[in-house]
Design a protein around this motif. Structure first.
Motif, PDB file in Angstrom:
ATOM      1  N   THR A 189     -17.408 -21.338  -3.863  1.00 11.35           N
ATOM      2  CA  THR A 189     -17.013 -20.028  -4.371  1.00 11.35           C
ATOM      3  C   THR A 189     -18.205 -19.076  -4.524  1.00 11.35           C
ATOM      4  O   THR A 189     -18.087 -17.885  -4.245  1.00 11.35           O
ATOM      5  CB  THR A 189     -16.293 -20.169  -5.735  1.00 11.35           C
ATOM      6  N   ASN A 190     -19.343 -19.597  -4.950  1.00 13.09           N
ATOM      7  CA  ASN A 190     -20.488 -18.712  -5.200  1.00 13.09           C
ATOM      8  C   ASN A 190     -21.600 -18.841  -4.158  1.00 13.09           C
ATOM      9  O   ASN A 190     -22.714 -18.361  -4.380  1.00 13.09           O
ATOM     10  CB  ASN A 190     -21.047 -18.985  -6.601  1.00 13.09           C
ATOM     11  N   LEU A 191     -21.289 -19.480  -3.042  1.00 12.54           N
ATOM     12  CA  LEU A 191     -22.304 -19.702  -2.008  1.00 12.54           C
ATOM     13  C   LEU A 191     -22.483 -18.444  -1.142  1.00 12.54           C
ATOM     14  O   LEU A 191     -21.503 -17.812  -0.771  1.00 12.54           O
ATOM     15  CB  LEU A 191     -21.829 -20.860  -1.120  1.00 12.54           C
ATOM     16  N   PRO A 192     -23.746 -18.086  -0.798  1.00 15.14           N
ATOM     17  CA  PRO A 192     -23.942 -16.922   0.071  1.00 15.14           C
ATOM     18  C   PRO A 192     -23.431 -17.161   1.493  1.00 15.14           C
ATOM     19  O   PRO A 192     -23.247 -18.303   1.915  1.00 15.14           O
ATOM     20  CB  PRO A 192     -25.460 -16.713   0.080  1.00 15.14           C
ATOM     21  N   VAL A 193     -23.216 -16.060   2.227  1.00  8.33           N
ATOM     22  CA  VAL A 193     -22.601 -16.099   3.557  1.00  8.33           C
ATOM     23  C   VAL A 193     -23.310 -17.077   4.495  1.00  8.33           C
ATOM     24  O   VAL A 193     -22.668 -17.909   5.138  1.00  8.33           O
ATOM     25  CB  VAL A 193     -22.631 -14.685   4.198  1.00  8.33           C
ATOM     26  N   TYR A 194     -24.647 -16.989   4.584  1.00  8.04           N
ATOM     27  CA  TYR A 194     -25.352 -17.795   5.595  1.00  8.04           C
ATOM     28  C   TYR A 194     -25.229 -19.289   5.312  1.00  8.04           C
ATOM     29  O   TYR A 194     -25.192 -20.105   6.230  1.00  8.04           O
ATOM     30  CB  TYR A 194     -26.822 -17.368   5.710  1.00  8.04           C
ATOM     31  N   LYS A 195     -25.136 -19.654   4.033  1.00  8.39           N
ATOM     32  CA  LYS A 195     -24.989 -21.079   3.708  1.00  8.39           C
ATOM     33  C   LYS A 195     -23.605 -21.584   4.097  1.00  8.39           C
ATOM     34  O   LYS A 195     -23.433 -22.727   4.496  1.00  8.39           O
ATOM     35  CB  LYS A 195     -25.248 -21.325   2.226  1.00  8.39           C
ATOM     36  N   ARG A 196     -22.592 -20.714   3.977  1.00  5.89           N
ATOM     37  CA  ARG A 196     -21.240 -21.121   4.383  1.00  5.89           C
ATOM     38  C   ARG A 196     -21.204 -21.345   5.891  1.00  5.89           C
ATOM     39  O   ARG A 196     -20.572 -22.273   6.372  1.00  5.89           O
ATOM     40  CB  ARG A 196     -20.207 -20.051   3.997  1.00  5.89           C
ATOM     41  N   ALA A 197     -21.888 -20.470   6.639  1.00 12.19           N
ATOM     42  CA  ALA A 197     -21.911 -20.624   8.101  1.00 12.19           C
ATOM     43  C   ALA A 197     -22.493 -21.984   8.448  1.00 12.19           C
ATOM     44  O   ALA A 197     -21.978 -22.691   9.311  1.00 12.19           O
ATOM     45  CB  ALA A 197     -22.727 -19.507   8.733  1.00 12.19           C
ATOM     46  N   ARG A 198     -23.551 -22.380   7.758  1.00 13.14           N
ATOM     47  CA  ARG A 198     -24.179 -23.680   8.043  1.00 13.14           C
ATOM     48  C   ARG A 198     -23.264 -24.849   7.715  1.00 13.14           C
ATOM     49  O   ARG A 198     -23.371 -25.905   8.312  1.00 13.14           O
ATOM     50  CB  ARG A 198     -25.463 -23.823   7.222  1.00 13.14           C
ATOM     51  N   LEU A 199     -22.387 -24.649   6.727  1.00 13.44           N
ATOM     52  CA  LEU A 199     -21.460 -25.736   6.366  1.00 13.44           C
ATOM     53  C   LEU A 199     -20.363 -25.934   7.404  1.00 13.44           C
ATOM     54  O   LEU A 199     -19.684 -26.942   7.408  1.00 13.44           O
ATOM     55  CB  LEU A 199     -20.795 -25.436   5.023  1.00 13.44           C
ATOM     56  N   GLY A 200     -20.181 -24.929   8.287  1.00 20.75           N
ATOM     57  CA  GLY A 200     -19.192 -25.120   9.345  1.00 20.75           C
ATOM     58  C   GLY A 200     -18.090 -24.078   9.418  1.00 20.75           C
ATOM     59  O   GLY A 200     -16.996 -24.378   9.878  1.00 20.75           O
ATOM     60  N   PHE A 201     -18.393 -22.829   8.978  1.00 22.48           N
ATOM     61  CA  PHE A 201     -17.446 -21.732   9.181  1.00 22.48           C
ATOM     62  C   PHE A 201     -17.834 -20.971  10.443  1.00 22.48           C
ATOM     63  O   PHE A 201     -18.988 -20.587  10.601  1.00 22.48           O
ATOM     64  CB  PHE A 201     -17.545 -20.708   8.038  1.00 22.48           C
ATOM     65  N   GLY A 202     -16.880 -20.727  11.337  1.00 17.69           N
ATOM     66  CA  GLY A 202     -17.115 -19.825  12.448  1.00 17.69           C
ATOM     67  C   GLY A 202     -16.115 -18.694  12.339  1.00 17.69           C
ATOM     68  O   GLY A 202     -15.068 -18.866  11.735  1.00 17.69           O
ATOM     69  N   PRO A 217     -18.059 -25.078  14.772  1.00 17.84           N
ATOM     70  CA  PRO A 217     -17.555 -24.959  13.396  1.00 17.84           C
ATOM     71  C   PRO A 217     -16.494 -26.014  13.083  1.00 17.84           C
ATOM     72  O   PRO A 217     -15.802 -26.491  13.983  1.00 17.84           O
ATOM     73  CB  PRO A 217     -16.934 -23.561  13.373  1.00 17.84           C
ATOM     74  N   LYS A 218     -16.387 -26.349  11.813  1.00 17.97           N
ATOM     75  CA  LYS A 218     -15.276 -27.216  11.391  1.00 17.97           C
ATOM     76  C   LYS A 218     -14.019 -26.376  11.254  1.00 17.97           C
ATOM     77  O   LYS A 218     -12.914 -26.863  11.414  1.00 17.97           O
ATOM     78  CB  LYS A 218     -15.602 -27.867  10.042  1.00 17.97           C
ATOM     79  N   LEU A 219     -14.230 -25.105  10.879  1.00 17.08           N
ATOM     80  CA  LEU A 219     -13.110 -24.175  10.723  1.00 17.08           C
ATOM     81  C   LEU A 219     -13.460 -22.857  11.392  1.00 17.08           C
ATOM     82  O   LEU A 219     -14.509 -22.273  11.138  1.00 17.08           O
ATOM     83  CB  LEU A 219     -12.817 -23.923   9.236  1.00 17.08           C
ATOM     84  N   LEU A 220     -12.557 -22.393  12.234  1.00 17.36           N
ATOM     85  CA  LEU A 220     -12.755 -21.129  12.938  1.00 17.36           C
ATOM     86  C   LEU A 220     -11.770 -20.111  12.380  1.00 17.36           C
ATOM     87  O   LEU A 220     -10.560 -20.349  12.389  1.00 17.36           O
ATOM     88  CB  LEU A 220     -12.508 -21.366  14.428  1.00 17.36           C
ATOM     89  N   LEU A 221     -12.285 -18.993  11.880  1.00 18.14           N
ATOM     90  CA  LEU A 221     -11.432 -17.932  11.354  1.00 18.14           C
ATOM     91  C   LEU A 221     -11.340 -16.837  12.407  1.00 18.14           C
ATOM     92  O   LEU A 221     -12.354 -16.250  12.786  1.00 18.14           O
ATOM     93  CB  LEU A 221     -12.035 -17.343  10.070  1.00 18.14           C
TER      94      LEU A 221
END
Ligand SMILES: Nc1ncnc2c1ncn2[C@@H]1O[C@H](COP(=O)(O)OP(=O)(O)OP(=O)(O)O)[C@@H](O)[C@H]1O
Ligand SMILES: [Mg+2]
Length: 269
Positions: A85-98, A185-189
């Motif tokens: 919830t409080n993670l910055p954008v670039y860290k979310r991308a590294r976790l696997g958001f595309g 990515p693990k999840l692609l939006l």
């Protein structure tokens, strides 16, 4: 079909599988407008899910809350077993958001191949992006191999050296999709990937999207106005209306539901 699903165990989905994405009670206000009101949505690993709703329903705002580009006023987002919830954008991308954007976002002046190489670097490389953009760093055989494989998978090998601005919108959308997939990515939006495409291009996109997602095991959350495309690609749908989730469930159930047809589809089906 269910309305506004709630689960007893955080991170668990209604049918018991562990969720990859679990957003709960997301509320977002903009100066007096409640763009999202306690919106909950889950996506399982490898699952293809649709998010539909009329213009202004809050779909892009919801994406931006998932990606950290907007900060929700209430609610939380779990991804891959972790509270982001409080993670910055670039860290979310590294976790696997595309993601791809509602308006095409590409680098004018770079070729199709360079778009894929850049995306690959973003995932694997340790070279600063500005060196890539200025073409100051060498490309390895591994990098070229991965980019070539994506050109092949999308059926656009012949476009490798074309500058992106020379492509039709349909082809550019494919490049955007390929670029997002290059980051594995693990999840692609995907925010309205068919926007501006003709029927033939949309059909081709649906086919490729489904196959690529299945082959790579990538889960997809698809925002789309084109119901045909949604129907061909996803197995489960959520419906937003004026910032509230009014329905969710298997694609065919949701699309044949009277309340959904009245609220959203109108005479479109
Ligand atoms: N940055 C912002 N500032 C103020 N209001 C905003 C902002 N972003 C979105 N909104 C408002 O929030 C609501 C939801 O907008 P959003 O763009 O998320 O809808 P959408 O479902 O993506 O619509 P569309 O199908 O047209 O893309 C709208 O009323 C919109 O005007
Ligand atoms: Mg939008």
């Amino acid at each position: 079909m269910t309305t506004a699903p709630e689960t007893a165990v955080p991170g668990a989905t209604p049918n018991g599988g562990a969720a990859l994405l679990d957003a709960r009670g997301i509320t977002k206000r903009f100066a007096g407008i409640t763009a999202l009101h306690e919106v909950s949505l889950d996506v399982r690993p490898g699952e293809l899910v649709g998010l539909i709703g009329p213009n202004g329903a809050g779909k892009t705002t919801f994406f931006n809350c998932l990606l950290g580009m907007e900060h929700p006023d209430a609610g939380r987002v779990n991804f891959d077993g972790r509270d982001i919830t409080n993670l910055p954008v670039y860290k979310r991308a590294r976790l696997g958001f595309g993601r791809t954007f509602q308006r095409l976002e590409v680098f004018v002046g770079l070729s199709v191949l360079e778009h894929f190489l850049l995306a690959d670097r973003a995932r694997h490389g340790d070279v600063p992006l500005w060196r890539d953009l200025l073409r100051m760093s060498r490309t390895t055989a591994d990098e070229t191999g991965r980019a070539d494989a994506m050109l092949e998978a999308l059926g656009i090998r012949d476009l490798a050296d074309k500058p992106i601005e020379a492509l039709s919108l349909g082809r550019s959308r494919l490049v955007e999709l390929g670029r997002a997939l290059m980051t594995q990515p693990k999840l692609l939006l995907l925010d309205e990937p068919s926007s501006g495409l003709d029927r033939k291009e949309t059909a081709a996109l649906a086919q490729r999207l489904r196959r690529l997602a299945e082959e790579s095991g990538t889960a997809v959350l698809l925002v789309e106005h084109d119901i045909d495309l949604v129907q061909q690609v996803v197995s489960r749908i959520f419906v937003l209306d004026f910032g509230t989730m009014i329905a969710s469930g298997p694609t065919e159930d949701v699309l044949s539901d009277a309340a959904v047809r009245k609220a959203y589809l109108g005479d479109m089906v």
